[in-house]
Scaffold this active site. Structure first.
Site, PDB file in Angstrom:
ATOM      1  N   TYR A 140      -3.359   3.518   2.724  1.00 32.18           N
ATOM      2  CA  TYR A 140      -3.318   3.704   4.176  1.00 32.18           C
ATOM      3  C   TYR A 140      -4.508   4.522   4.663  1.00 32.18           C
ATOM      4  O   TYR A 140      -5.004   4.316   5.776  1.00 32.18           O
ATOM      5  CB  TYR A 140      -2.004   4.381   4.566  1.00 32.18           C
ATOM      6  CG  TYR A 140      -1.883   4.679   6.045  1.00 32.18           C
ATOM      7  CD1 TYR A 140      -1.596   3.663   6.950  1.00 32.18           C
ATOM      8  CD2 TYR A 140      -2.052   5.976   6.532  1.00 32.18           C
ATOM      9  CE1 TYR A 140      -1.478   3.930   8.309  1.00 32.18           C
ATOM     10  CE2 TYR A 140      -1.944   6.245   7.880  1.00 32.18           C
ATOM     11  CZ  TYR A 140      -1.656   5.222   8.768  1.00 32.18           C
ATOM     12  OH  TYR A 140      -1.565   5.480  10.115  1.00 32.18           O
ATOM     13  N   HIS A 154       0.837  -1.205   0.000  1.00 37.67           N
ATOM     14  CA  HIS A 154       0.000   0.000   0.000  1.00 37.67           C
ATOM     15  C   HIS A 154       0.868   1.249   0.000  1.00 37.67           C
ATOM     16  O   HIS A 154       2.036   1.228   0.409  1.00 37.67           O
ATOM     17  CB  HIS A 154      -0.937   0.023   1.217  1.00 37.67           C
ATOM     18  CG  HIS A 154      -0.243   0.336   2.512  1.00 37.67           C
ATOM     19  ND1 HIS A 154      -0.021   1.621   2.942  1.00 37.67           N
ATOM     20  CD2 HIS A 154       0.306  -0.472   3.461  1.00 37.67           C
ATOM     21  CE1 HIS A 154       0.623   1.590   4.111  1.00 37.67           C
ATOM     22  NE2 HIS A 154       0.834   0.328   4.444  1.00 37.67           N
ATOM     23  N   CYS A 155       0.278   2.344  -0.490  1.00 42.27           N
ATOM     24  CA  CYS A 155       0.860   3.681  -0.312  1.00 42.27           C
ATOM     25  C   CYS A 155      -0.167   4.484   0.486  1.00 42.27           C
ATOM     26  O   CYS A 155      -0.861   3.900   1.333  1.00 42.27           O
ATOM     27  CB  CYS A 155       1.223   4.320  -1.651  1.00 42.27           C
ATOM     28  SG  CYS A 155      -0.139   4.498  -2.810  1.00 42.27           S
ATOM     29  N   PHE A 156      -0.272   5.777   0.286  1.00 41.18           N
ATOM     30  CA  PHE A 156      -1.210   6.551   1.103  1.00 41.18           C
ATOM     31  C   PHE A 156      -2.647   6.423   0.608  1.00 41.18           C
ATOM     32  O   PHE A 156      -3.560   6.121   1.380  1.00 41.18           O
ATOM     33  CB  PHE A 156      -0.814   8.024   1.156  1.00 41.18           C
ATOM     34  CG  PHE A 156      -1.728   8.832   2.047  1.00 41.18           C
ATOM     35  CD1 PHE A 156      -1.793   8.574   3.408  1.00 41.18           C
ATOM     36  CD2 PHE A 156      -2.551   9.812   1.514  1.00 41.18           C
ATOM     37  CE1 PHE A 156      -2.664   9.292   4.229  1.00 41.18           C
ATOM     38  CE2 PHE A 156      -3.409  10.544   2.319  1.00 41.18           C
ATOM     39  CZ  PHE A 156      -3.475  10.278   3.685  1.00 41.18           C
TER      40      PHE A 156
END
Length: 346
Positions: A128, A99-101
């Protein structure tokens, strides 16, 4: 192969298949707060992320992508090696969670790289940010809570540890917050997690147990050090199904506090006493510090317990259906646990 999945499937795969989570956000984002047990394999470092973001806003997407490729091109091998090293701890799995943001370009880019290299990559839809929504919603649930309460020095933390050793479901808020809750609670605990990370860790602990099972909590103020219990969960604690009150003599509690904190430096103890100087009052503060400096730790604690006991309120209720009072002549914790379990059905 790259597949986008929702938060429930993401966490289920982590839990049931024991898969690593790769967090590709920048180091500063990760250090502030992250999914428990996730690994930070960043696409951009903090300065690079800032630069790419500025270009995206001020110039445009294409220019930002080109600058990002410039940064990443020299680190692609290191990214893959880092993920290989992580996978070794998971039986060299070829399946990873990522995952990223927001579930955008950063996770898409690293997922493509890892997929080309041979990994099956499951990317969290919404990133996230979606995980944080999940965390906050977890505190809105109605949990079955048994709350252990009692005046300062009752040994509630040790009693809960014994209950946990017996197989009961215990949520140790003080351990998660890295603070024992009192003015002395910061000593030897290190830095507290951020509020966001405290919530992430707490939600993770709650998720380990069935919603219909009983969870044991220690009675706490809203703040544990500088970390706040989420308001919905705190209200749930105030409305606990059972409240177990430990009625322990002041002298026993003073001995327990001395045994717990007496090993720490005089300077740390003095600093802790000074934190509550307004509540102790000038005369009692002066007496407490003089007793501490003269090595009379037990007498010092007794002097301060006057303040703590005066400030204590039986936190919740006098409802006989909910309140279970355990009178203890000493602090034989095994006997106290047996007394609790004889009075409370779980």
């Amino acid at each position: 192969m790259v597949k986008r999945i929702n938060i429930d499937d993401f966490l289920k795969m982590q839990r049931e298949e024991n898969l690593p989570i790769i967090d590709v956000r920048s180091p500063i984002e990760y250090s502030h707060a992250h999914i428990p047990d996730a690994y930070n394999v960043y696409l951009f470092n903090d300065e690079e992320r800032k630069n790419v973001g500025t270009i995206y806003k001020q110039v445009g997407r294409k220019e930002a992508v080109l600058k990002g490729l410039e940064y990443v091109s020299v680190r692609m091998t290191d990214i893959l090696k880092s993920i290989d090293d992580i996978a070794k701890n998971y039986n060299n799995t070829n399946k990873i969670l990522m995952h990223c943001f927001r579930g955008g370009m950063r996770s898409e880019s690293v997922a493509w790289l890892c997929s080309s290299y041979g990994y099956d990559v499951y990317v969290l839809e919404g990133g996230y940010k979606k995980y944080r929504n999940y965390v906050l919603s977890s505190f809105e649930k109605k949990y079955r809570i048994y709350l252990l309460t009692g005046r300062t020095g009752s040994g509630k933390t040790l009693i809960l540890k014994r209950l946990k050793d017996k197989g009961f479901n215990v949520i140790d808020l003080e351990k998660i917050a890295k603070h024992k809750g009192s003015a002395f609670g910061w000593i030897d605990e290190g830095e507290q997690p951020s509020q966001e990370q405290f919530e992430n860790l707490l939600s993770c602990e709650l998720s380990k147990y069935d919603i219909n099972s009983v969870l044991w909590f220690e009675d706490e103020s809203l703040l544990i050090g500088k970390r706040a219990i989420p308001k919905s969960l705190f209200n749930n604690m105030r409305d606990a199904e059972k409240i177990i009150y430990l009625d322990i003599p002041q002298e026993c509690r003073a001995f327990y506090i001395v045994n717990t904190y007496g090993k720490y430096s005089i300077d740390d103890l003095r600093e802790s006493i000074l934190k509550i100087k307004k509540r102790l009052g000038g005369e009692r503060l002066k007496e407490s510090l003089e007793l501490l400096d003269s090595g009379k730790m037990y007498e010092c604690v007794l002097n301060m317990l006057y303040y703590y006991d005066k400030a204590y309120k039986l936190s919740i209720t006098d409802d006989e259906e909910r309140l279970v009072s355990i009178e203890c002549k000493n602090q034989n914790f095994d006997e106290i646990v047996d007394s609790i379990l004889a009075r409370v059905k779980c």
